[in-house]
Scaffold this motif. Structure first.
Motif, PDB file in Angstrom:
ATOM      1  N   THR A 400      12.506   1.464 -19.162  1.00 14.06           N
ATOM      2  CA  THR A 400      13.636   1.943 -18.461  1.00 14.06           C
ATOM      3  C   THR A 400      13.927   1.073 -17.363  1.00 14.06           C
ATOM      4  O   THR A 400      15.192   0.820 -17.090  1.00 14.06           O
ATOM      5  N   SER A 404      17.734  -0.603 -17.330  1.00 11.50           N
ATOM      6  CA  SER A 404      18.437  -0.714 -16.057  1.00 11.50           C
ATOM      7  C   SER A 404      18.774  -1.941 -15.278  1.00 11.50           C
ATOM      8  O   SER A 404      19.952  -1.992 -14.835  1.00 11.50           O
ATOM      9  N   SER A 405      17.684  -2.585 -14.954  1.00  8.83           N
ATOM     10  CA  SER A 405      18.120  -3.792 -14.455  1.00  8.83           C
ATOM     11  C   SER A 405      19.093  -4.789 -15.074  1.00  8.83           C
ATOM     12  O   SER A 405      20.071  -5.426 -14.489  1.00  8.83           O
ATOM     13  N   ILE A 407      21.559  -3.639 -17.298  1.00 11.06           N
ATOM     14  CA  ILE A 407      22.833  -3.043 -17.129  1.00 11.06           C
ATOM     15  C   ILE A 407      23.496  -3.496 -15.748  1.00 11.06           C
ATOM     16  O   ILE A 407      24.656  -3.664 -15.550  1.00 11.06           O
ATOM     17  N   GLY A 408      22.423  -3.241 -14.796  1.00 11.15           N
ATOM     18  CA  GLY A 408      23.152  -3.367 -13.177  1.00 11.15           C
ATOM     19  C   GLY A 408      23.530  -5.033 -13.082  1.00 11.15           C
ATOM     20  O   GLY A 408      24.524  -5.185 -12.541  1.00 11.15           O
ATOM     21  N   ILE A 435      25.118   3.395 -19.255  1.00  6.90           N
ATOM     22  CA  ILE A 435      24.006   4.369 -18.381  1.00  6.90           C
ATOM     23  C   ILE A 435      23.739   5.491 -19.041  1.00  6.90           C
ATOM     24  O   ILE A 435      22.490   5.961 -19.089  1.00  6.90           O
ATOM     25  N   LEU A 438      21.642   4.723 -22.244  1.00  5.92           N
ATOM     26  CA  LEU A 438      20.478   4.607 -22.038  1.00  5.92           C
ATOM     27  C   LEU A 438      19.429   5.638 -21.721  1.00  5.92           C
ATOM     28  O   LEU A 438      18.429   5.856 -22.111  1.00  5.92           O
ATOM     29  N   SER A 439      20.097   6.699 -20.716  1.00  2.58           N
ATOM     30  CA  SER A 439      19.135   7.846 -20.484  1.00  2.58           C
ATOM     31  C   SER A 439      18.909   8.804 -21.621  1.00  2.58           C
ATOM     32  O   SER A 439      17.949   9.217 -21.785  1.00  2.58           O
ATOM     33  N   GLN A 491      16.066   5.222 -13.260  1.00  2.00           N
ATOM     34  CA  GLN A 491      17.064   4.790 -13.864  1.00  2.00           C
ATOM     35  C   GLN A 491      18.342   4.413 -12.949  1.00  2.00           C
ATOM     36  O   GLN A 491      18.984   3.490 -12.682  1.00  2.00           O
ATOM     37  N   LEU A 492      18.675   5.553 -12.351  1.00  3.18           N
ATOM     38  CA  LEU A 492      20.043   5.749 -11.507  1.00  3.18           C
ATOM     39  C   LEU A 492      19.656   4.880 -10.369  1.00  3.18           C
ATOM     40  O   LEU A 492      20.788   4.398  -9.653  1.00  3.18           O
ATOM     41  N   THR A 495      20.864   1.660 -11.283  1.00  2.00           N
ATOM     42  CA  THR A 495      22.091   1.272 -11.874  1.00  2.00           C
ATOM     43  C   THR A 495      23.176   1.851 -10.836  1.00  2.00           C
ATOM     44  O   THR A 495      24.435   1.017 -10.782  1.00  2.00           O
ATOM     45  N   TYR A 496      23.053   3.116 -10.401  1.00  2.00           N
ATOM     46  CA  TYR A 496      23.855   3.373  -9.387  1.00  2.00           C
ATOM     47  C   TYR A 496      24.588   2.476  -8.189  1.00  2.00           C
ATOM     48  O   TYR A 496      25.653   2.341  -8.043  1.00  2.00           O
TER      49      TYR A 496
END
Length: 648
Positions: A400, A404-405, A407-408, A435, A438-439, A491-492, A495-496
């Motif tokens: 995760t 996530s990294s 995607i970010g 996002i 992925l979740s 995750q958020l 990415t958020y």
């Protein structure tokens, strides 16, 4: 002295003696009560305490395997009969293909429509297909079905805690567990994890003895085992048989299958049932086997293991010659008519006495533990399992974090760019989709594989009255909810802020978390429908591909053929995307067009329109997400309960 004074003196003396006698009687009663209480305590803490056993008898057992695709039917069992007296150890032997495995499996549980039989306990007819009947029997399968991250002490204590009466003190359970570990020779590995295919643990022999201890700790009256000495060395095999003898001497009825035991093990049998070609070749006291074979023309040579000899005769002499010699005796017992057979509409059995209530609803002294206790113990075991299975937990969260990294990094700061740029706008929208995908993938995949992997443990524990389907299901749901929330939060948090999502963090967290829980619900439903983890992996495309196709971001749902369009309503990603679009682009679509940059408002409005998003239906999208979660969870519970009626 007057007569009146003499009478008064006698009364005084008698009264004094009477008081002395009363005190002595009270003292004796106190001593007796203390002895009874001590005896009761010792009985509770002794796994081999005396108990009332039950005599198991069966006759006319016939089993036929129906041929398919034009093949002939195969007769597996033919007029099989036998009995297991209380306080005795009975062994079922036979060469490969003798169908002795089917005999014990039939008697214990797996009865199909192509099986006919008359099975009785203390002359009361019982139906082995009934789950309530199987819960009264301690059954140890050949394949060890144990929690791989538990220790032998924890496994045996878990069984005792859930299956002994709810009023049993923890101290007594601990002492009982310790005694069982000592008797089975597990003291040295009592606090080592059991292990499995991917986790190192105790040896195979120690694992087998742990499986036996899990069943014997509740002091059952009926004990069935399928090849309990399989995988054990000679010393461990003898030790285990001695334990089973102690259980039988306490009053229980012990029955097990065994392939080719050593002479020391064979001599420990009280009764022997020899199966061959699906028929009873020999039955009776094990001590009479040499004389029986000698009378039928096949005497056992001197200094020869009786088990090896009778197996050799069963495999080398033809069935016709054995028939001629006098083997395969007919059932000459005269069984009385079964007692107090319940009416058919009651659909209940009798276990040695009339029982018309569930064990969980019996008197307070023998009441099963409550739902909350089952839930607490199961949840604690799940926590311990996650803590000890560090590799799986770390792999899940590391994946995760890495994804996530990634995607970010790829979509870095696209959320803060102007929506007037079509490229930036598409990147903004694409980041949100990635996002959510992925979740959904990261949480649903482990849930899909979880139930097939734990199925053997669940079936064994449920069928032996550890807990209900509901408590197991709720404990799994609670653990999944906690782990999923933690995973989505991690995750958020990455990415958020890297992507620059514009909506409220907690709103986005709520959308993504609800999507993840709905996705896990559908994954659990599919996982409950299959039995093999390998088969479950083949369902991954079925779980994820429709979500992507009907969500509306690859193709507007209006362009999907009408006869397929209904499937969008079963996809949780559809509603999550619509909620996310409202939260992220809803204000942008409402803004008045700017003369200098009218494309921003147009892009937002066009995206919402193409995705069939209606802001007035936000409550409906939330409701449908929750409904999908509830529906798939209930369907999974129904499937799990249905499969729980089948034993191994």
């Amino acid at each position: 002295m007057s007569e009146a004074q003499e009478v008064e003196l006698q009364d005084v003396e008698l009264g004094g003696n009477k008081n002395f006698v009363d005190e002595a009687v009270v003292a004796d009663m106190d001593q007796e009560n203390k002895r009874n209480n001590l005896k009761k305590e010792l009985t509770m803490e002794d796994p081999f305490a005396p108990r009332k056993g039950k005599k198991l008898t069966w006759q006319n057992v016939n089993m036929t395997l129906i041929g398919k695709k034009g093949k002939e039917d195969r007769k597996l069992l033919t007029d099989v009969w036998g009995e297991v007296p209380e306080k005795e150890v009975t062994a079922i032997m036979g060469p490969s293909g003798a169908a002795y495995y089917f005999c014990i499996v039939h008697i214990t549980s797996c009865v199909h429509d192509f099986v006919n039989a008359d099975v009785r306990l203390n002359n009361y007819e019982v139906d082995p297909r009934n789950v309530e009947v199987r819960k009264q029997i301690a059954f140890v399968a050949q394949d060890d079905s144990l929690q791989v991250t538990a220790t032998p002490r924890e496994a045996i204590r878990f069984s005792a805690k859930l299956r002994l009466p709810r009023g049993t003190p923890n101290d007594e359970i601990s002492v009982l567990t310790g005694h069982m570990l000592e008797e089975l020779g597990l003291s040295n590995c009592a606090d080592t994890i059991i292990g499995g295919e991917l986790i190192k643990g105790i040896s195979g022999g120690e694992r087998k003895r742990t499986s036996v201890g899990v069943e014997l700790v509740v002091k059952p009256a009926l004990v069935f085992l399928d090849e309990p000495t399989s995988g054990l060395d000679s010393f461990s095999a003898v030790q285990l048989i001695q334990v089973l003898k102690k259980v039988a001497n306490a009053g229980a009825s012990v029955l097990f299958t065994i392939h080719q035991p050593a002479s020391e093990v064979f001599n420990a049998f009280d009764q022997l049932i020899l199966m061959n070609k699906g028929r009873v070749m020999c039955q009776g006291p094990a001590s009479s086997v040499p004389a029986y074979f000698a009378d039928n023309g096949h005497p056992i040579p001197a200094h020869y293991n009786p088990a090896d000899w009778i197996m050799n005769i069963a495999q080398t002499v033809t069935e016709e010659d054995l028939d001629t010699a006098g083997f395969f005796p007919a059932d000459e017992r005269c069984l009385a008519e079964s007692s107090e057979r319940p009416a058919k509409h009651e659909k209940r059995d009798i276990l040695g006495r009339s029982i018309f209530t569930s064990p969980k609803k019996s008197g307070t002294g023998t009441r099963h533990v409550g739902f909350l206790t089952e839930l607490r113990l199961l949840f604690v075991r799940e926590l311990i399992n996650m803590k000890r299975n560090k590799k799986a937990t770390m792999a899940r969260f590391m994946l995760t974090i890495i994804m996530s990294s990634l995607i970010g990094a790829i979509f870095y700061d696209v959320g803060n760019k102007s929506n007037t740029s079509l490229a930036a706008f598409q990147g903004h929208f694409g980041a949100m989709i990635m996002i959510m995908m992925l979740s959904m993938f990261g949480t649903a995949m482990p849930s899909l594989l979880q139930f097939p992997e734990e199925r053997p443990v669940f079936l064994r524990e449920y069928s032996t009255n550890h807990y209900s389907v509901s408590s197991y299901f709720v404990s799994r749901l609670t653990m999944e909810a906690v782990v999923t929330l933690t995973q989505v939060l991690v995750q958020l948090l990455i990415t958020y802020f890297l992507v620059g999502i514009q909506m409220s963090f907690f709103l986005f967290l709520g959308i993504v978390y609800t999507l993840a829980m709905s996705a896990t619900a559908s994954a659990v439903f599919l996982g409950s429908a299959v039995e093999d983890p390998k088969i479950a992996t083949h369902f991954l495309p079925l779980l994820f591909v429709p979500q992507l196709l009907f969500a509306g971001f690859f193709i507007p749902t209006s362009l999907i053929p009408a006869w397929l369009r209904w499937a969008q309503y079963l996809c949780s990603l559809t509603y999550a995307v619509r909620l996310a679009l409202i939260g992220e682009f809803g204000d942008c679509a409402k803004e008045p067009a700017n003369e200098n940059s009218p494309d921003g408002q147009n892009n937002c409005a066009r995206l919402l329109d193409n995705s069939n998003v209606n802001e007035d239906h936000q409550w409906l999208y939330w409701l449908l997400l929750v409904l999908l979660f509830a529906i798939f969870r209930l369907l999974a519970l129904f499937l799990l309960k249905k499969k729980a009626t089948k034993f191994f």
